[in-house]
Design a protein around this motif. Structure first.
Motif, short mmCIF file in Angstrom:
data_model
loop_
_atom_site.label_atom_id
_atom_site.label_comp_id
_atom_site.label_asym_id
_atom_site.label_seq_id
_atom_site.Cartn_x
_atom_site.Cartn_y
_atom_site.Cartn_z
N ALA A 1 -6.39 -7.79 -7.30
CA ALA A 1 -7.82 -8.02 -7.97
C ALA A 1 -7.63 -6.80 -9.28
CB ALA A 1 -8.60 -8.00 -7.69
N ASP A 2 -7.01 -5.62 -8.68
CA ASP A 2 -6.98 -4.15 -9.36
C ASP A 2 -5.87 -3.72 -9.34
OD1 ASP A 2 -7.35 -1.42 -9.90
OD2 ASP A 2 -9.50 -1.17 -9.45
N GLU A 3 -4.95 -3.16 -10.32
CA GLU A 3 -2.99 -3.08 -10.01
C GLU A 3 -3.33 -1.33 -9.85
OE1 GLU A 3 -1.82 -3.52 -13.86
OE2 GLU A 3 -1.33 -6.28 -13.30
N ARG A 4 -4.47 -0.51 -9.90
CA ARG A 4 -4.52 0.49 -9.72
C ARG A 4 -4.42 0.53 -8.06
NH1 ARG A 4 -10.15 2.79 -11.24
NH2 ARG A 4 -10.74 0.77 -9.60
N TYR A 5 -4.45 -0.09 -6.98
CA TYR A 5 -4.10 -0.05 -5.55
C TYR A 5 -2.54 -0.19 -5.97
CZ TYR A 5 -9.22 -0.21 -4.66
OH TYR A 5 -10.42 -0.19 -4.35
N VAL A 6 -2.53 1.08 -4.27
CA VAL A 6 -0.72 0.93 -3.82
C VAL A 6 -1.10 0.96 -2.42
CG1 VAL A 6 1.64 2.14 -3.73
CG2 VAL A 6 0.10 2.82 -6.00
N VAL A 7 0.27 0.55 -1.97
CA VAL A 7 -0.07 0.33 -0.95
C VAL A 7 1.03 0.83 0.04
CG1 VAL A 7 -0.10 -0.83 1.32
CG2 VAL A 7 -1.68 -1.80 -0.42
N MET A 8 1.34 2.24 1.01
CA MET A 8 1.35 2.18 1.32
C MET A 8 1.56 3.07 2.82
SD MET A 8 1.71 6.10 -1.13
CE MET A 8 3.56 6.82 -0.72
N THR A 9 2.70 3.25 3.85
CA THR A 9 3.45 3.28 5.08
C THR A 9 4.57 3.90 5.95
OG1 THR A 9 3.12 1.90 7.13
CG2 THR A 9 4.71 1.17 5.38
N GLU B 1 5.51 10.69 7.34
CA GLU B 1 4.13 10.93 7.17
C GLU B 1 3.62 12.03 6.02
OE1 GLU B 1 4.68 8.87 11.01
OE2 GLU B 1 5.07 10.84 10.33
N GLN B 2 4.09 13.24 6.48
CA GLN B 2 4.32 14.58 4.91
C GLN B 2 4.46 13.40 3.52
OE1 GLN B 2 6.30 17.18 7.06
NE2 GLN B 2 4.38 17.95 8.22
N THR B 3 5.67 13.56 3.90
CA THR B 3 5.99 13.23 2.37
C THR B 3 4.99 11.72 2.20
OG1 THR B 3 8.28 13.57 3.31
CG2 THR B 3 7.83 12.02 1.28
N MET B 4 4.78 10.38 2.62
CA MET B 4 3.48 9.77 2.88
C MET B 4 2.88 10.17 1.64
SD MET B 4 2.19 6.53 4.15
CE MET B 4 1.47 7.91 5.53
N ILE B 5 1.78 10.97 2.49
CA ILE B 5 0.59 12.01 1.54
C ILE B 5 0.79 12.98 0.29
CG2 ILE B 5 -0.84 13.40 2.41
CD1 ILE B 5 -1.13 11.45 4.20
N ILE C 1 -4.62 4.08 -6.25
CA ILE C 1 -5.62 4.33 -5.63
C ILE C 1 -4.73 4.12 -4.43
CG2 ILE C 1 -7.78 3.40 -4.13
CD1 ILE C 1 -8.71 2.78 -6.94
N PRO C 2 -3.98 4.89 -3.81
CA PRO C 2 -3.26 4.83 -2.18
C PRO C 2 -3.96 4.97 -1.30
CG PRO C 2 -2.36 6.54 -4.10
CD PRO C 2 -3.92 6.67 -3.97
N VAL C 3 -4.21 3.28 -0.45
CA VAL C 3 -4.18 3.36 1.14
C VAL C 3 -2.95 3.68 2.16
CG1 VAL C 3 -5.46 1.25 1.81
CG2 VAL C 3 -5.83 1.32 -0.27
N VAL C 4 -3.12 4.37 2.32
CA VAL C 4 -1.66 4.76 3.25
C VAL C 4 -1.63 4.30 5.08
CG1 VAL C 4 -1.30 6.37 1.72
CG2 VAL C 4 -2.55 7.07 3.76
N HIS C 5 -1.09 4.14 5.79
CA HIS C 5 -1.04 3.79 7.33
C HIS C 5 -0.09 4.90 7.59
CE1 HIS C 5 -2.69 0.19 4.43
NE2 HIS C 5 -3.03 -0.03 5.37
N ALA C 6 -0.48 4.62 9.55
CA ALA C 6 -0.16 5.38 9.76
C ALA C 6 -0.35 4.95 11.10
CB ALA C 6 0.99 6.90 9.03
N LEU C 7 0.73 5.76 12.16
CA LEU C 7 0.02 6.13 13.16
C LEU C 7 -0.84 7.48 13.48
CD1 LEU C 7 3.07 5.53 16.33
CD2 LEU C 7 1.35 3.45 15.61
#
Length: 311
Positions: free
Chosen positions: A13-21, A46-50, A62-68
């Protein structure tokens, strides 16, 4: 609604969102197919992802990032602090298997200092849903916030139907004159069990789900201080978590209260299946209730002793 479905609908619904892991796809297995190039797996980095998430946020995403959780909050801490916190960027951190949810893992994979670390970063919001229903209630507002946020992801089913969520507000489940139990996340389940046992012993028991840890509901904490005993229950180190938040709030408002904490004190928990972890560490509802009742008896006997500091 399952986490991945809610995230999918939000991102579509919002193209600003990016999902990362950082090669942790447990919560987002279908996202590559759904989002295409708006799904990014950086590998075990994880550091590179952030750092990449901060760059995307600077460009309106708007990144939504995932990790342990252990590696997200500790290995990448400096990057979260410097790249996201200082700049106040709307990066959303989804921490997988926080606290006792990392049950079978040893100390290197246990995230039991994450609340302390994340709430110490200016601008960072910190949340801990009690179960999947609570998570569904909370995430839309968290993701919509213009600030960075850290979420202790909890997708376990629960039997309690939660109230609508507002950042900075606790969920008042019950009020009590004798004892008020304050908790968050996974431990709400055991807290509800403990409350039932205490009520069976004739106690008037309040329960507060401190789902928003930063911003925190100071009013809820101060109201809980009206009980004869406040109890904080958390799968976190004693330092920096809910017990510290309560202490800071009471001191700020010059309020004195009797507070009994249930937390990990200077040790990591013994790896095992979750029911065995709770039992071994003394965090089952039954064990919590028994310790509270014992503490109440001990405190009553102490009251009869003269105050050695009195003039």
């Amino acid at each position: 609604m399952p986490y991945e479905q809610l995230l999918s609908e939000t991102a579509l619904a919002d193209e600003r969102y990016v999902v990362m892991t950082a090669e942790n796809r447990a919560l987002v297995r279908n996202m590559p197919r759904i989002l295409g190039n708006r799904f990014i797996d950086t590998g075990i980095t994880e550091q590179t992802m952030i750092g990449a998430a901060a760059g995307l946020a600077l460009r309106g995403r708007i990144p939504v990032v995932h990790a342990l959780t252990a590696f997200l909050t500790m290995r990448a801490f400096e990057f979260i602090r410097t790249d996201i916190g200082i700049a106040n960027l709307p990066v959303k951190l989804s921490g997988f298997i926080p606290g006792f949810l990392s049950d079978a893992n040893g100390p290197t994979h246990q995230a039991i200092e994450d609340i302390s670390l994340m709430r110490g970063i200016p601008h960072m919001e910190v949340y801990a849903p009690a179960d999947e229903d609570d998570l569904e209630q909370m995430l839309p507002a968290i993701w919509a916030s213009p600030h960075p946020a850290y979420v202790r992801i909890n997708t376990r089913p629960g039997s309690f139907k939660h109230e609508p969520f507002e950042p900075g507000k606790a969920e008042l489940i019950a009020t009590g004159d004798d004892i008020t139990l304050l908790t968050y996340g996974l431990m709400l389940e055991q807290t509800l069990l403990a409350a039932d046992i205490l009520r069976g012993e004739g106690k008037s028991v309040g329960i507060v789900n401190m789902r928003s840890l930063k911003p925190v509901d100071e009013k809820a904490i101060l109201q809980a201080a009206d009980s004869r005993l406040m109890v904080t229950i958390e799968d976190h180190f004693l330092t920096g978590g809910l017990y510290s938040i309560v202490a800071e709030t009471l001191l700020k408002h010059r309020v004195t209260a009797n507070v009994l904490p249930f937390a990990l004190k200077d040790k990591w928990f013994k790896p095992a299946l979750l029911p065995d972890v709770l039992q071994f560490e003394g965090f089952t509802g039954k064990q919590i209730a028994e310790e509270i009742l014992g503490y109440e008896v001990g405190r009553e006997s102490v009251r009869t002793q003269p105050n050695e500091f009195a003039e």
